[in-house]
Design an enzyme around this catalytic site. Sequence first.
Site, PDB file in Angstrom:
ATOM      1  N   ARG A   1       0.807  -1.225   0.000  1.00  0.00           N
ATOM      2  CA  ARG A   1       0.000   0.000   0.000  1.00  0.00           C
ATOM      3  C   ARG A   1       0.840   1.274   0.000  1.00  0.00           C
ATOM      4  NH1 ARG A   1      -3.632  -1.894   4.951  1.00  0.00           N
ATOM      5  NH2 ARG A   1      -1.812  -3.259   5.187  1.00  0.00           N
TER       6      ARG A   1
ATOM      7  N   SER B   1      32.323  42.730  -2.770  1.00  0.00           N
ATOM      8  CA  SER B   1      31.110  42.131  -3.340  1.00  0.00           C
ATOM      9  C   SER B   1      31.348  41.600  -4.741  1.00  0.00           C
ATOM     10  CB  SER B   1      29.997  43.180  -3.396  1.00  0.00           C
ATOM     11  OG  SER B   1      29.708  43.603  -2.099  1.00  0.00           O
TER      12      SER B   1
ATOM     13  N   TYR C   1      34.098  23.870  -8.518  1.00  0.00           N
ATOM     14  CA  TYR C   1      33.877  22.665  -9.326  1.00  0.00           C
ATOM     15  C   TYR C   1      34.174  22.964 -10.778  1.00  0.00           C
ATOM     16  CZ  TYR C   1      31.100  18.663 -11.063  1.00  0.00           C
ATOM     17  OH  TYR C   1      30.673  17.512 -11.675  1.00  0.00           O
TER      18      TYR C   1
HETATM   19  C1  UD1 Z   1      -1.434  -6.836  12.231  1.00  0.00           C
HETATM   20  C2  UD1 Z   1      -2.154  -7.743  13.239  1.00  0.00           C
HETATM   21  C3  UD1 Z   1      -3.411  -7.037  13.750  1.00  0.00           C
HETATM   22  C4  UD1 Z   1      -3.018  -5.710  14.383  1.00  0.00           C
HETATM   23  C5  UD1 Z   1      -2.202  -4.855  13.412  1.00  0.00           C
HETATM   24  C6  UD1 Z   1      -1.628  -3.665  14.135  1.00  0.00           C
HETATM   25  C7  UD1 Z   1      -1.746 -10.072  12.658  1.00  0.00           C
HETATM   26  C8  UD1 Z   1      -2.300 -11.299  12.019  1.00  0.00           C
HETATM   27  N1  UD1 Z   1      -2.525  -8.997  12.613  1.00  0.00           N
HETATM   28  O1  UD1 Z   1      -2.258  -6.631  11.090  1.00  0.00           O
HETATM   29  O2  UD1 Z   1      -4.078  -7.836  14.719  1.00  0.00           O
HETATM   30  O3  UD1 Z   1      -4.180  -5.021  14.803  1.00  0.00           O
HETATM   31  O4  UD1 Z   1      -1.102  -5.601  12.856  1.00  0.00           O
HETATM   32  O5  UD1 Z   1      -0.938  -2.800  13.254  1.00  0.00           O
HETATM   33  O6  UD1 Z   1      -0.665 -10.120  13.226  1.00  0.00           O
HETATM   34  N2  UD1 Z   1       5.126  -9.032   8.252  1.00  0.00           N
HETATM   35  C9  UD1 Z   1       6.151  -9.918   7.976  1.00  0.00           C
HETATM   36  N3  UD1 Z   1       5.879 -11.054   7.282  1.00  0.00           N
HETATM   37  C10 UD1 Z   1       4.626 -11.368   6.861  1.00  0.00           C
HETATM   38  C11 UD1 Z   1       3.579 -10.467   7.147  1.00  0.00           C
HETATM   39  C12 UD1 Z   1       3.855  -9.321   7.862  1.00  0.00           C
HETATM   40  O7  UD1 Z   1       7.310  -9.650   8.341  1.00  0.00           O
HETATM   41  O8  UD1 Z   1       4.475 -12.426   6.252  1.00  0.00           O
HETATM   42  C13 UD1 Z   1       5.424  -7.800   9.016  1.00  0.00           C
HETATM   43  C14 UD1 Z   1       5.174  -6.531   8.217  1.00  0.00           C
HETATM   44  O9  UD1 Z   1       6.363  -6.111   7.570  1.00  0.00           O
HETATM   45  C15 UD1 Z   1       4.730  -5.559   9.292  1.00  0.00           C
HETATM   46  C16 UD1 Z   1       4.103  -6.432  10.350  1.00  0.00           C
HETATM   47  O10 UD1 Z   1       4.561  -7.749  10.124  1.00  0.00           O
HETATM   48  O11 UD1 Z   1       5.827  -4.863   9.859  1.00  0.00           O
HETATM   49  C17 UD1 Z   1       2.578  -6.387  10.340  1.00  0.00           C
HETATM   50  O12 UD1 Z   1       2.101  -6.829   9.100  1.00  0.00           O
HETATM   51  P1  UD1 Z   1       0.816  -6.183   8.429  1.00  0.00           P
HETATM   52  O13 UD1 Z   1       0.563  -6.889   7.157  1.00  0.00           O
HETATM   53  O14 UD1 Z   1       0.937  -4.703   8.378  1.00  0.00           O
HETATM   54  O15 UD1 Z   1      -0.334  -6.623   9.491  1.00  0.00           O
HETATM   55  P2  UD1 Z   1      -1.724  -5.923   9.715  1.00  0.00           P
HETATM   56  O16 UD1 Z   1      -2.662  -6.332   8.658  1.00  0.00           O
HETATM   57  O17 UD1 Z   1      -1.511  -4.473   9.915  1.00  0.00           O
HETATM   58 MG    MG Z   2       0.191  -3.106   9.481  1.00  0.00          MG
END
Ligand code: UD1
Ligand code: MG
Length: 462
Positions: A29, A403, A385
Site C-alpha cells: 500500500r 562584493s 567545481y
Molecule cells: C497486524 C495484526 C493485527 C493488528 C495490526 C496492528 C496479525 C495477524 N494482525 O495486522 O491484529 O491489529 O497488525 O498494526 O498479526 N510481516 C512480515 N511477514 C509477513 C507479514 C507481515 O514480516 O508475512 C510484518 C510486516 O512487515 C509488518 C508487520 O509484520 O511490519 C505487520 O504486518 P501487516 O501486514 O501490516 O499486518 P496488519 O494487517 O496491519
Molecule cells: Mg500493518
Amino acid sequence: VAPSGYPGHMTRMENKLTVMILAAGKGTRMKSVIPKGLHLIAGRPMLGHVLAAADNLGASETIVVVGPDMENVAAYARDFSSRAIIAVQDNQLGTGDAVRAGADKADKAPGVVLIVFGDTPLIRAETLSEMVTACDKGTAVVVLGFEAIDPNGYGRLICGPDGALLRIVEQKDASPEEIGIHLCNGGAMAIRAENLDALLAKLTNDNKAGEYYLTDVVHHARAEGLSCGVVQAPEADIQGVNSRADLATAEAEMQRRLRLRVMEAGVTLLDPESVYLSMDTEFGQDVIVGQNVVFGPGVSVASGVTIKPFSHLEGARIAKGAEIGPFSRIRPGSEIGEHAHIGNFVETKKARIAEGAKINHLSYIGDAQVGARSNIGAGTITCNYDGFGKYLTEIGADAFVGSNTSLVAPVKIGDGAYIGSGSVITREVSENALALERSAQIEKPGWAARFRAARQRKKEGA
Ligand code: UD1
Ligand code: MG
C-alpha cells in the site's frame, strides 16, 4: 539535548531479552520501490525508530526479519547495530510465519521474546518495557492493546467477563458483534521464551486470509492454561504505517513530540508547527528558531544561536551565538563558528567558517575555509567545481572580500587581505595585500549630455 524520542537505557540484568522486529511484509500500500521500513519519519527510517527502542530496552539480542529481496533493509539494520541478527522469511505467509523465521535464529535461553512490527515507529520504549516486565513477572503472553476511535482493519481483543484476554480475532474473521469491539491489537507482543516454539508450532493458516496469524498465539496459550495479559497505550503511539497518508500522520505526531521536547529543554520555537526537526537534532540552551525552519539529519546547534525564518540546515554544526538566516541554506559539512553570521540567500557546503566571520548576503561558499572575523561581501562565489573535481578555497583571518567576487579554487587568500569588488581571483593573494582583477575605469567628461542632446535632435527629426 538529544531529542532521541526515548528515555535512557533501561538495563536488564536477570533475564535475557530478545527483541524481534518484523519487517518482511511487502508494504504494497506504500506504492514504493523502497521497502516500508526504510521510509523516513523525522529523518530516520521507520525501522531505525524501532531499533532504537530495542536498544533502549537493553535487548541482549535483536533479530530483524526481512523478506528475500530486502538486502537494503538488512544492511540498514546491521549498520544501525552491528549486533543485529538478520532472519530471512522466504515467503510472506503472515506475521506468525515471520516470527517462526525469527525464532529459528533466537537464542533459546530463558527470558522474554518481544515482537515489534517494523511499521509502528511511534511506539514508546516505556510501553514496551511495561510489556516485558509483565512477561518477566510470569504472564506467558502480553499483548499491546489500545482503544481505537476507528477500529477498522485492526485485530480485536476478545476478553472474558473478568477482563482476561481470551483470544484475538482479525477483522476479516470477526463476527458482527466482535467487529463492534474497540479494544484492538497494537501489534507488539511479549512471549516467554520457553513457550515460544510450542505456541508457534500450533499456528495454522485456516482463516479468511490464509495466513499464519501471530495473533492466534493467544488462543493457543489459553488452551494450554497459560496466562495472557494486555498492556494498553494511547492510540497515537500505535499508529501503524501502511500508506503514504499514514506516513504523514506518523510524521506529524513525531514532529509534535520532538518540538515539545526541544522546547522543554530551553529552545524557543517562534512558531512550533512550522519548524521541522530530525530525530538527531541537538540544541544547546536559549536557541531561538524562527518560523519555517527545517532541520535535516545531523545538525547540532550550540547555545545562544538564533536561526531566523526560512532557513534549511542539514549535516551541520553551529557554534555558540551564531546567527543564521533568514533564508540561509546550510548544507552538509558546514561548521559555523562562534558568533559568525550567515545571512539571506547564502549557501554553505563543506565549509568551515571561523568565529565572528560574516557572510551576510547572496553567496555560495563551498569546499572552503573562512578565517576568523573575515567579511565576505555580497555575491561572493567560491567556484569549487570544474565539472570533474572539487577544489578548496582558503581564506585567512580578518580578510575582506569585496562584493561580487569569484574565487576560482584551488585558491588562497592570506590573512588581512582585501579583494576589490567584482574580481575573478585565480591566483593566491598574499596577506595584507589588495588584489584587484578588473579593467581600469575610464571617464569621458560631458559624454552623457552630448549623447542625450544628439538623440533628442534625431527623435524630433531635426
Ligand atoms: C497486524 C495484526 C493485527 C493488528 C495490526 C496492528 C496479525 C495477524 N494482525 O495486522 O491484529 O491489529 O497488525 O498494526 O498479526 N510481516 C512480515 N511477514 C509477513 C507479514 C507481515 O514480516 O508475512 C510484518 C510486516 O512487515 C509488518 C508487520 O509484520 O511490519 C505487520 O504486518 P501487516 O501486514 O501490516 O499486518 P496488519 O494487517 O496491519
Ligand atoms: Mg500493518
